[in-house]
Write a protein that holds these residues in place. Structure first.
Motif, PDB file in Angstrom:
ATOM      1  N   THR A   1       0.808  -1.217   0.000  1.00 28.46           N
ATOM      2  CA  THR A   1       0.000   0.000   0.000  1.00 28.46           C
ATOM      3  C   THR A   1       0.847   1.276   0.000  1.00 28.46           C
ATOM      4  N   GLY A   2       2.166   1.128   0.093  1.00 31.71           N
ATOM      5  CA  GLY A   2       3.041   2.297   0.172  1.00 31.71           C
ATOM      6  C   GLY A   2       3.422   2.821  -1.206  1.00 31.71           C
ATOM      7  N   SER A   3       4.370   3.755  -1.202  1.00 33.19           N
ATOM      8  CA  SER A   3       4.802   4.406  -2.432  1.00 33.19           C
ATOM      9  C   SER A   3       5.413   3.388  -3.412  1.00 33.19           C
ATOM     10  N   ILE A   4       6.393   2.625  -2.965  1.00 32.73           N
ATOM     11  CA  ILE A   4       7.021   1.622  -3.842  1.00 32.73           C
ATOM     12  C   ILE A   4       6.028   0.495  -4.134  1.00 32.73           C
TER      13      ILE A   4
ATOM     14  N   GLY B   1       0.627  -2.593   6.497  1.00 32.31           N
ATOM     15  CA  GLY B   1       0.560  -2.333   7.927  1.00 32.31           C
ATOM     16  C   GLY B   1      -0.883  -2.251   8.404  1.00 32.31           C
ATOM     17  N   SER B   2      -1.540  -1.102   8.128  1.00 34.52           N
ATOM     18  CA  SER B   2      -2.877  -0.893   8.677  1.00 34.52           C
ATOM     19  C   SER B   2      -3.905  -0.399   7.667  1.00 34.52           C
ATOM     20  N   ASN B   3      -3.491  -0.103   6.469  1.00 26.27           N
ATOM     21  CA  ASN B   3      -4.411   0.483   5.482  1.00 26.27           C
ATOM     22  C   ASN B   3      -5.317  -0.596   4.856  1.00 26.27           C
TER      23      ASN B   3
ATOM     24  N   GLU C   1      16.803  -0.400   4.899  1.00 23.83           N
ATOM     25  CA  GLU C   1      17.191  -0.668   6.293  1.00 23.83           C
ATOM     26  C   GLU C   1      17.713  -2.097   6.454  1.00 23.83           C
TER      27      GLU C   1
END
Ligand code: NDP
Ligand code: MG
Length: 382
Positions: free
Chosen positions: A10-13, A35-37, A123
């Motif tokens: 759900t993120g940018s990448i 995560g939570s979306n 990371e």
């Protein structure tokens, strides 16, 4: 048909990875994690029909389960769920587009299960590169970089042995505050730091680009990915973000990859490597650009970069402390609890207070992370 699993869909990448899937009918989504979306995950499940999906909390997973009752998809949760996705037998490639050190364990599990890794989550290599890279070698899996600079280096290397590299030229846009001095950065607000000149990205990495910590993390990432010493990785500020990085060879030749700033290119390259597929979109027009410029990074104004080299030289658990202190400091800045200039200050203080553990295992890496979080929390109480 190539089947992929995406951590952080759900993120940018993550969403750009799914755009690449949409444009390539021979790519299929086997599993997704976020995560939570829940709303966005539901939409993704309906469109891409994965067999498995994961949400971080059990509440979010339960909510999702109810929403997609009419679809044949298994919903899992937490670290156990992420690990299940990482080793899912139906998928061949794991895209790690999750943010933070939470990516380490699933990446290790996927490598052990023989999956190629399309790696965006920097990371993981910064804190556990000494574990990940040898393991990937042993298991015969490929770590395919998604970060635009590392993809550019990877493309510029294409087939050349590492001992022919003289220098890696890692480009940086310089972020929204390029050209300012320390004094001028005192009043920086969250909104200013969230305005990146060339790239639209997740919040955390956008702040990291403004402090040059992102470039520091990328120096460490490059060290692990390409097996090159720190003294041979040169950061070059290039405000137009057209040259995504370059390799200088022993004969003086410099080979670079140029392109419009669009993460879909490195994502697609990682997913189809060594094939280079057609991609829609704007092309580089050198006449329109006219000129490309370069500067040395200003490490006095942006100490986050110098601290990264220091953390990498000290090695062991120190890069973890650098990363974890930054992560917390950025979160505090976004919550408007600290000033912009306190971000590198807190990183420096956390590093000062830490005695690096050489060659840490995953447990020790995660302990160093927890210890750093505590240090920052304690520091905030003072
Ligand atoms: P975003 O913040 O946009 O997205 C993060 C993703 O991770 C979301 O899908 C989020 O889910 C998910 N996530 C967060 N916590 C958890 C968790 N505990 N369990 C499962 N999923 C979780 O980040 P970016 O896409 O910008 O960045 C992702 C990684 O890629 C970072 O490591 C970044 O440094 C790197 N990167 C990013 C670039 C970019 O252009 N954006 C460029 C190069 C590297 P939810 O939406 O539900 O919160
Ligand atoms: Mg990058």
């Amino acid at each position: 048909m190539k089947k992929i699993a995406v951590l952080g869909s759900t993120g940018s990448i993550g969403t750009q990875t799914l755009e690449v899937v949409r444009a390539n009918p021979d790519l299929q989504v086997a599993a997704l994690a976020a995560g939570s979306n829940v709303e966005k995950m539901e939409r993704q499940i309906r469109e891409f029909r994965p067999a498995l999906a994961c949400m971080w909390t059990t509440e979010a997973a339960e909510d999702l389960r109810q929403r997609v009752r009419d679809i044949d998809v298994k919903i899992v949760a937490g670290m156990e769920g992420l690990l299940e996705i990482a080793v899912f037998p139906e998928s061949q490639v794991l895209v790690t587009a999750i943010v933070g050190m939470i990516g380490i364990r699933p990446t290790i599990a996927a490598i052990r299960a023989g999956k190629d890794i399309a790696l965006a989550n920097k990371e993981t290599l910064v804190t556990a590169g000494h574990i990940i890279m040898p393991l990937a070698g042993e298991c015969g899996v490929r770590i395919l970089p998604v970060d635009s600079e590392h993809s550019a280096i990877f493309q510029s290397l294409n087939g050349e042995p590492a001992d022919r590299i003289e220098k890696i030229l890692l480009t940086a846009s310089g972020g929204p505050f390029r050209g300012r001095n320390w004094e001028q950065l005192k009043e920086i607000r969250v909104e200013d730091a969230l305005k990146h000149p060339n790239w639209v990205m997740g919040q955390k990495i956008t702040i990291d680009s403004a402090t040059l910590v992102n470039k520091g993390l990328e120096v460490m990432e490059a060290k692990w990915l390409f097996g090159v010493g720190l003294d041979r990785i040169q950061v070059v500020v290039h405000p137009q973000s057209i040259i995504h990085s370059a390799v200088q060879y022993v004969d003086g030749a410099v080979i670079a990859q140029l392109g419009m700033p669009d993460m879909k290119l490195p994502i697609q390259y990682a997913l189809f490597y060594p094939d280079r597929r057609y991609m829609d979109g704007k092309r580089v027009d050198l006449f329109e650009l006219g000129s490309l410029t370069f500067e040395k990074p200003d490490t006095d104004t942006f100490p986050g970069l110098a601290l990264a080299y220091r953390a990498a030289r000290l090695g062991g658990s120190m890069p973890t402390v650098y990363n974890a202190a930054n992560e917390k400091a950025v979160a505090l800045f976004l919550e408007r609890k600290i000033e912009y200039l306190q971000i590198p200050e807190l990183i420096g203080e956390a590093m000062e207070s830490h005695r690096p553990i050489p060659d840490p295992g995953v447990e020790a890496v995660l302990e160093a992370e927890a210890e750093t979080y505590e240090f920052i929390a304690g520091r905030m109480k003072r």
